[in-house]
Structures are given as C-alpha cells and as structure tokens.
Design a protein around this motif. Sequence first.
Motif, short mmCIF file in Angstrom:
data_model
loop_
_atom_site.label_atom_id
_atom_site.label_comp_id
_atom_site.label_asym_id
_atom_site.label_seq_id
_atom_site.Cartn_x
_atom_site.Cartn_y
_atom_site.Cartn_z
N GLY A 22 -3.50 -8.89 -0.15
CA GLY A 22 -4.48 -9.50 0.74
C GLY A 22 -4.38 -8.95 2.14
O GLY A 22 -3.71 -7.94 2.38
N LEU A 23 -5.06 -9.63 3.05
CA LEU A 23 -5.07 -9.25 4.46
C LEU A 23 -4.21 -10.24 5.23
O LEU A 23 -4.35 -11.46 5.09
CB LEU A 23 -6.51 -9.27 4.98
CG LEU A 23 -6.69 -9.04 6.49
CD1 LEU A 23 -6.23 -7.65 6.88
CD2 LEU A 23 -8.15 -9.26 6.88
N GLN A 64 -1.95 -10.73 9.20
CA GLN A 64 -1.68 -10.22 10.54
C GLN A 64 -0.26 -9.68 10.62
O GLN A 64 0.63 -10.11 9.86
CB GLN A 64 -1.88 -11.32 11.58
CG GLN A 64 -3.33 -11.70 11.81
CD GLN A 64 -3.51 -12.64 12.97
OE1 GLN A 64 -2.59 -13.40 13.32
NE2 GLN A 64 -4.68 -12.61 13.59
N PRO A 124 1.57 -2.98 10.50
CA PRO A 124 0.37 -2.23 10.10
C PRO A 124 0.68 -1.03 9.21
O PRO A 124 -0.12 -0.71 8.32
CB PRO A 124 -0.22 -1.80 11.44
CG PRO A 124 0.20 -2.87 12.38
CD PRO A 124 1.60 -3.24 11.95
N THR A 178 0.44 -1.16 5.36
CA THR A 178 -0.86 -1.18 4.69
C THR A 178 -0.94 -0.09 3.62
O THR A 178 -0.70 1.09 3.90
CB THR A 178 -1.99 -0.98 5.71
OG1 THR A 178 -2.01 -2.10 6.60
CG2 THR A 178 -3.34 -0.86 5.02
N GLN A 231 -4.08 -4.37 -3.22
CA GLN A 231 -4.23 -3.91 -1.85
C GLN A 231 -3.53 -4.86 -0.88
O GLN A 231 -3.72 -6.09 -0.94
CB GLN A 231 -5.71 -3.83 -1.48
CG GLN A 231 -5.98 -3.42 -0.04
CD GLN A 231 -5.64 -1.97 0.24
OE1 GLN A 231 -6.11 -1.08 -0.46
NE2 GLN A 231 -4.83 -1.72 1.25
N ALA A 244 -3.22 -5.23 3.27
CA ALA A 244 -3.71 -4.76 4.57
C ALA A 244 -3.10 -5.61 5.67
O ALA A 244 -3.16 -6.83 5.61
CB ALA A 244 -5.23 -4.83 4.62
N VAL A 245 -2.50 -4.94 6.64
CA VAL A 245 -1.85 -5.63 7.75
C VAL A 245 -2.56 -5.25 9.04
O VAL A 245 -2.60 -4.07 9.41
CB VAL A 245 -0.36 -5.27 7.83
CG1 VAL A 245 0.32 -6.08 8.93
CG2 VAL A 245 0.33 -5.50 6.49
N SER A 246 -3.10 -6.23 9.71
CA SER A 246 -3.83 -5.98 10.96
C SER A 246 -2.90 -6.14 12.16
O SER A 246 -1.98 -6.95 12.14
CB SER A 246 -5.02 -6.93 11.07
OG SER A 246 -4.55 -8.26 11.15
#
Length: 122
Positions: free
Chosen positions: A10-11, A13, A88, A91, A117, A119-121
């Motif tokens: 997932g996404l 922070q 990040p 990712t 997937q 994803a690291v913001s």
Amino acid sequence: QVQLVESGGGLVQAGGSLSLSCAASGRPSSSYEMAWFRQAPGQEREFVALISRGGSLTDYQDSVKGRFTISRDNAKNTVYLQMNSLKPEDTAVYYCAAGFGLSTNVGSYDYWGQGTQVAVSS
C-alpha cells in the motif's frame, strides 16, 4: 510445487509501517527456504530478507537491517515481512520467493509470487 500470494502492500508516509504476508499453497512452505525481494522501476530485482525452513536463520540487506523483520508461521504456510521506519527509497514491488537453497541471489529461488506494491511518500 508451491503457489505464493503476497498481500499487505500500500501507500504509507515516510516513517510509517507496513506488514506484508506471503501465503503458500500446494506443497507445505516448511519444505522451502523463503525470501523477500523487491524491484523498483527501472532497476533490477534485489534481495531484501531471507529465512530458513525452520525460521532459525535470517539475513537482511544492509539498508533494511534494524527496520525490517522477516518471520514465518509454517502451521499457517505464511511468511511475513514487517517493515518499520519506511523510507521513500523502499518504494518498490515486493516479491515473495521459495527455493531449496538459502541464498541472496534471485536465481536460487524456483517459485515467485505476483508481487505487491509498496509506495512510501516523503
């Protein structure tokens, strides 16, 4: 043979956590050495962590040591990757792999999942 299905991506922070799971079906997962790899866009697939059949031996890529933990529950035919303090640069698509040799090399593993997937913001 064994079939592998990853979940838990997932996404998140930067600084957050995710827990990935890899469920095995077919031949019992206890028959295999297991590992996690990852592949970022435009890059080669790289080793992340491995765990021996019984779970007594583990190894990690240097960049994830102290942040990621691999574990397995052979009764549930499942391998886990707990990822903390995500960055990040973590990712990528994360893949679960099974094989008969305990190795950090992609080519040593015979069976692969479809990937999940992460994803690291920033």
